[in-house]
Design a protein around this motif. Structure first.
Motif, PDB file in Angstrom:
ATOM      1  N   LEU A 199       5.024  11.583  12.091  1.00  0.00           N
ATOM      2  CA  LEU A 199       5.480  12.829  12.707  1.00  0.00           C
ATOM      3  C   LEU A 199       6.956  12.779  13.101  1.00  0.00           C
ATOM      4  N   LEU A 200       7.429  11.623  13.520  1.00  0.00           N
ATOM      5  CA  LEU A 200       8.794  11.527  14.030  1.00  0.00           C
ATOM      6  C   LEU A 200       9.842  11.249  12.964  1.00  0.00           C
ATOM      7  N   LEU A 201       9.523  10.499  11.927  1.00  0.00           N
ATOM      8  CA  LEU A 201      10.528  10.143  10.925  1.00  0.00           C
ATOM      9  C   LEU A 201      11.116  11.352  10.202  1.00  0.00           C
ATOM     10  N   PRO A 202      10.335  12.355   9.786  1.00  0.00           N
ATOM     11  CA  PRO A 202      10.975  13.530   9.173  1.00  0.00           C
ATOM     12  C   PRO A 202      11.899  14.273  10.139  1.00  0.00           C
ATOM     13  N   ILE A 253      -2.084   0.100  15.689  1.00  0.00           N
ATOM     14  CA  ILE A 253      -1.416   0.217  14.391  1.00  0.00           C
ATOM     15  C   ILE A 253      -1.569   1.632  13.851  1.00  0.00           C
ATOM     16  N   ILE A 254      -2.758   2.188  13.946  1.00  0.00           N
ATOM     17  CA  ILE A 254      -3.004   3.552  13.473  1.00  0.00           C
ATOM     18  C   ILE A 254      -2.178   4.549  14.270  1.00  0.00           C
ATOM     19  N   ALA A 255      -2.063   4.347  15.572  1.00  0.00           N
ATOM     20  CA  ALA A 255      -1.259   5.242  16.403  1.00  0.00           C
ATOM     21  C   ALA A 255       0.222   5.155  16.035  1.00  0.00           C
ATOM     22  N   LEU A 256       0.713   3.960  15.739  1.00  0.00           N
ATOM     23  CA  LEU A 256       2.114   3.817  15.327  1.00  0.00           C
ATOM     24  C   LEU A 256       2.381   4.501  13.990  1.00  0.00           C
ATOM     25  N   VAL A 257       1.459   4.383  13.056  1.00  0.00           N
ATOM     26  CA  VAL A 257       1.616   5.039  11.758  1.00  0.00           C
ATOM     27  C   VAL A 257       1.607   6.554  11.936  1.00  0.00           C
TER      28      VAL A 257
END
Length: 91
Positions: free
Chosen positions: A53-56, A44-48
């Motif tokens: 980093l990827l969404l912006p 979960i922490i890795a997905l967050v």
């Protein structure tokens, strides 16, 4: 399917046995097997972290394509008239 593992033995060499009570035990050391969770906290922490980093980057890419397809219309005459009106009010 529920997966079980022995926390003490190497996962390569583990095999399951069933005790006389019906519990699953490790075939190597004889300890009770532990249920492996489907989603772990570090996943979960890795997905967050990855999404932060990827969404912006994805957001910027979408708006870049959007502005290439439909460029913003700028009415320079209206902007000039607006600025002259403001100058006249200030003076």
């Amino acid at each position: 399917m529920v997966r079980y593992y022995c926390p003490y033995c190497n996962p390569k060499y583990q095999f399951q046995k069933q005790s006389s009570k019906g519990n699953l035990i490790c075939g190597l050391c004889g300890e009770d097997l532990v249920k492996k969770p489907y989603i772990r906290l570090n996943q979960i922490i890795a997905l967050v972290a990855a999404s932060s980093l990827l969404l912006p980057l994805i957001y910027t890419f979408i708006f870049l394509i959007k502005n290439q397809i439909n460029p913003p219309n700028k009415n320079y005459q209206a902007i000039k008239n607006y600025l002259t009106i403001i100058k006249d009010k200030i003076s």
